[in-house]
Design an enzyme around this catalytic site. Structure first.
Site, PDB file in Angstrom:
ATOM      1  N   GLU A 179       0.769  -1.119  -0.132  1.00  0.00           N
ATOM      2  CA  GLU A 179      -0.054  -0.077  -0.096  1.00  0.00           C
ATOM      3  C   GLU A 179       0.941   1.016   0.152  1.00  0.00           C
ATOM      4  OE1 GLU A 179      -2.940  -0.551   3.203  1.00  0.00           O
ATOM      5  OE2 GLU A 179      -4.152  -1.381   1.737  1.00  0.00           O
ATOM      6  N   GLU A 378      -5.920  -8.265  -0.961  1.00  0.00           N
ATOM      7  CA  GLU A 378      -6.591  -7.849   0.166  1.00  0.00           C
ATOM      8  C   GLU A 378      -7.759  -7.670  -0.006  1.00  0.00           C
ATOM      9  OE1 GLU A 378      -4.749  -5.040   3.082  1.00  0.00           O
ATOM     10  OE2 GLU A 378      -2.623  -5.803   2.668  1.00  0.00           O
TER      11      GLU A 378
HETATM   12  P1  P53 Z   1      -7.030  -2.572   9.584  1.00  0.00           P
HETATM   13  C1  P53 Z   1      -6.193   1.912   5.567  1.00  0.00           C
HETATM   14  C2  P53 Z   1      -7.080   1.869   4.486  1.00  0.00           C
HETATM   15  C3  P53 Z   1      -6.979   0.704   3.813  1.00  0.00           C
HETATM   16  C4  P53 Z   1      -6.128  -0.399   3.941  1.00  0.00           C
HETATM   17  O1  P53 Z   1      -6.643  -2.636   7.729  1.00  0.00           O
HETATM   18  C5  P53 Z   1      -5.310  -0.408   5.251  1.00  0.00           C
HETATM   19  C6  P53 Z   1      -5.386   0.780   5.847  1.00  0.00           C
HETATM   20  C7  P53 Z   1      -4.695   0.900   7.206  1.00  0.00           C
HETATM   21  O2  P53 Z   1      -5.485   0.948   8.278  1.00  0.00           O
HETATM   22  O3  P53 Z   1      -4.309  -1.138   5.329  1.00  0.00           O
HETATM   23  C8  P53 Z   1      -4.455  -2.520   4.952  1.00  0.00           C
HETATM   24  O4  P53 Z   1      -5.941  -3.466  10.026  1.00  0.00           O
HETATM   25  C9  P53 Z   1      -3.024  -3.158   5.350  1.00  0.00           C
HETATM   26  C10 P53 Z   1      -3.101  -4.231   6.289  1.00  0.00           C
HETATM   27  C11 P53 Z   1      -4.462  -3.936   7.188  1.00  0.00           C
HETATM   28  C12 P53 Z   1      -5.538  -4.146   6.298  1.00  0.00           C
HETATM   29  O5  P53 Z   1      -5.574  -3.159   5.224  1.00  0.00           O
HETATM   30  O6  P53 Z   1      -6.499  -1.163   9.983  1.00  0.00           O
HETATM   31  O7  P53 Z   1      -2.412  -3.551   4.080  1.00  0.00           O
HETATM   32  O8  P53 Z   1      -1.891  -4.409   7.021  1.00  0.00           O
HETATM   33  O9  P53 Z   1      -4.465  -4.722   8.209  1.00  0.00           O
HETATM   34  C13 P53 Z   1      -6.851  -3.717   7.085  1.00  0.00           C
HETATM   35  O10 P53 Z   1      -8.485  -2.747   9.562  1.00  0.00           O
END
Ligand code: P53
Length: 480
Positions: A179, A378
Site C-alpha cells: 500500500e 486484500e
Molecule cells: P486494519 C487503511 C485503509 C485501507 C487499508 O486494515 C489499510 C489501511 C490501514 O489501516 O491497510 C491494509 O487492520 C493493510 C493491512 C491492514 C488491512 O488493510 O486497519 O495492508 O496491513 O491490516 C486492514 O483494519
C-alpha cells in the site's frame, strides 16, 4: 454464458497477512525492533500512539500478536484444509537485517522463512511475498529519518537481493511496498510512519516529505524489479496499492475535477511503478508548489528500466470527494479534509463504506490505466465476532461481504475482460489490526481466541466463513 463461466484453473485462491500483524516473537531469533513494535494498542476511533522506543506501561500488541512464529505449522494446516493455493505474507525485514544497515543478514531469520515456505509448499500452497509491509527497522528511523534519506534505497535493495537469492526456488510472486500510496494521506501520522518511517517535525512540510519518500521508494522498487529479474527471470514483481476509488460527490464539473485530482494524488505511485515515468500533472504540480525534490536524471532512468510485472492491490471500500467553495486551481487533495459521506452505502462498524460494485469499477479503472494482470491481495470485513460455547463463530456478515465482492470480481473478469491472477482475502486468520492495533477488529476465517482486554488462550477455531470459503475454492468460485 456467465452462469457457466468459471475462473481460470490455476486461479490463486488464498489469504493474506503481514509478518508484524501475526508472527509475534518480536525479540526472538535476533529479530530487531521494527516500527510496528513501537506502536501501541488503540481502539475503534482511538489512534495508536507511536512511542519513542519501547516505553514501560504501554501495550504493544504486535510483540506477541497471535504467536504465528511458533504456531505456523498448525495454522498452515488449517489454511491447507480450506484448499489454499497461495498464502500472502511478508518477510519481516528486521528478522533478516535487525538494524537495517548491517552488511551480513541474520541466518536465523532467513532459516525461519525457509521453514515457513517449506511448510506451505508441502501442501501445494505457494507463498506470495511482500518485501516491506509497515515493518521497516526502527533503527533506520532513528539513525536516518526513515525514507527522508536516499540511503534507504541501498538498505532496501540489499534486503531485497538477499531474500530473492535465498528463496529463488520457493517464491514466484513478490510485491515491493505494501500500500505504497497510503501515504497520499500525508497529514495522518500513521500513514507516513507505517509507509516510510517518517515522523514529521514541526518545521517540515508533510506533503513534501511524502513526495520525496515516495520517490525514493519508487526508485528502490524499480531497482528491486531489475535485481529480481536478473536472479530469476520467472519472478513476477508487483506493485501494491490501496485501491480506494474516490467518486465525485455530484456531476458538477468542479467536483469531477476534484475527484480526478484525488485519484491522481492516490495513484501516481502506481503510475510510476507501472509506466516507469512520472505523470505530467505531478511534474507540473511539484514545480508549481516549489517542492524542490531530489529527483535525478539517473533516477528517471532507473524508473524506466524497472517496471512492475503485475498490479497487486487491496480493496476494502470506496470514498467520495467534493470541491470546496473556493477550491484552488491546483485542486490540492488533502485526504483528511476532503472526503464526504456516500449516502448510498452502508459502513462497517469501523466506518469503512461497503461497496462491492466499487471493486468492479476499480478493476476496470485499473485495467484501462495500466493494462496489467491484477492480483487482489486484500479484501475483507473488519468486524466483532462472538465465539460460541461450542467453539463455533457465526459470521454471516463476513460471508455476505466476501460473496458480494467475489461476485463483482467475477463480473469484471467475464464482462470486462480483466486479467486476474488471484484473490487473497485479508487476515484469513485473525490478527492485530494495522490501523487500530486491536484484536477485536477481526477479518479471519479462522478465529484466534485473544481479545483486547488481555484474555489470550490463543486457541484457533473455524468460523462459519471457513467452511464457506473452502467450498468457494473447491468450486473455483462457482459456489458462492
Ligand atoms: P486494519 C487503511 C485503509 C485501507 C487499508 O486494515 C489499510 C489501511 C490501514 O489501516 O491497510 C491494509 O487492520 C493493510 C493491512 C491492514 C488491512 O488493510 O486497519 O495492508 O496491513 O491490516 C486492514 O483494519
Amino acid at each position: 454464458n456467465y452462469n457457466q463461466f468459471s475462473l481460470p484453473k490455476d486461479f490463486l485462491w488464498g489469504g493474506a497477512v503481514a509478518a508484524h500483524q501475526l508472527e509475534g516473537a518480536w525479540n526472538v531469533g535476533n529479530k530487531g525492533l521494527s516500527i510496528a513494535d513501537v506502536m501501541t494498542q488503540g481502539a475503534n476511533g482511538v489512534e495508536r500512539k507511536i512511542t519513542d522506543g519501547i516505553q514501560k506501561g504501554e501495550i504493544y500488541p504486535n510483540h506477541e500478536a497471535i504467536d504465528f512464529y511458533h504456531r505456523y505449522p498448525d495454522d498452515i494446516k488449517l489454511l491447507a484444509e480450506m484448499g489454499f493455493k497461495c498464502f500472502r505474507t511478508s518477510i519481516a525485514w528486521t528478522r533478516i537485517f535487525p538494524l537495517g544497515d548491517e552488511d551480513q543478514p541474520n541466518e536465523e531469520g532467513l532459516q525461519f522463512y525457509d521453514d515457513l515456505f517449506d511448510e506451505c509448499l508441502k501442501y501445494g500452497i505457494q507463498p506470495v511475498i511482500t518485501l516491506s509491509h509497515f515493518e521497516m527497522p526502527y533503527h533506520l528511523v532513528e539513525a536516518y529519518g526513515g525514507w527522508r534519506s536516499r540511503k534507504m534505497i541501498g538498505f532496501f535493495t540489499k534486503f531485497a537481493r538477499v531474500v530473492f537469492q535465498r528463496y529463488v526456488d520457493k517464491v514466484k510472486y513478490w510485491m515491493t511496498f505494501n500500500e505504497i500510496n497510503n501515504q497520499a494521506n500525508f497529514d495522518a501520522r500513521f500513514s507516513l510512519f507505517t509507509n516510510s518511517g517518517i515522523l514529521t517535525r514541526k518545521d517540515e512540510d508533510p506533503e513534501r516529505l511524502m513526495y520525496q519518500a515516495g520517490h525514493y521508494e519508487a526508485v528502490a522498487s524499480a531497482l528491486a524489479v531489475q535485481i529480481a529479474h536478473q536472479i530469476n527471470s520467472e519472478f513476477q514483481i508487483g506493485a501494491m496499492i490501496a485501491m480506494i476509488p474516490i467518486y465525485p460527490a455530484t456531476p458538477k464539473p468542479d467536483d469531477v475535477l476534484k475527484s480526478e485530482r484525488a485519484m491522481q494524488s492516490r495513484y501516481w505511485f502506481a503510475d510510476v511503478q507501472v509506466n516507469g515515468r512520472y505523470p505530467d500533472w505531478l511534474t507540473a504540480y511539484e514545480r508549481n508548489q516549489n517542492l524542490g525534490l531530489d529527483i535525478t536524471l539517473a533516477d528517471l532512468d532507473v524508473l524506466k528500466a524497472g517496471k512492475v510485472d503485475y498490479l497487486g492491490f487491496s480493496y476494502y471500500m470506496s470514498a467520495v470527494t467534493a470541491a470546496h467553495k473556493d477550491e484552488n486551481l491546483d485542486y490540492k487533495y488533502r485526504e483528511n479534509q476532503d472526503l464526504v459521506p456516500n449516502t448510498y452505502l452502508e459502513s462497517s462498524d469501523w466506518g469503512w463504506p461497503i461497496d462491492p460494485e466499487g471493486l468492479r469499477y476499480a478493476m476496470n479503472w485499473l485495467n484501462d490505466r495500466y493494462h496489467l494482470p491484477q492480483f487482489i491481495v486484500e479484501n475483507g470485513l473488519g468486524a466483532v465476532d462472538h465465539l460460541e460455547k461450542d467453539g463455533s463463530v457465526h459470521d454471516q456478515y463476513r460471508i455476505s461481504y466476501l460473496r458480494d465482492h467475489i461476485e463483482q470480481m467475477k463480473r469484471a473478469v467475464y464482462y470486462d475482460g480483466v486479467d486476474l491472477i488471484g484473490y487473497t482475502p485479508w487476515g484469513c486468520i485473525d490478527l492485530v489490526s494495522a490501523g487500530t492495533g486491536e484484536m477485536d477488529k477481526r477479518y479471519g476465517l479462522v478465529y484466534v481466541d485473544k481479545d483486547d482486554q488481555g484474555h489470550a488462550s490463543l486457541k484457533r477455531y473455524k468460523k462459519d466463513s471457513f467452511y464457506w470459503y473452502a467450498k468457494v475454492i473447491e468450486s473455483n468460485g462457482s459456489d458462492l
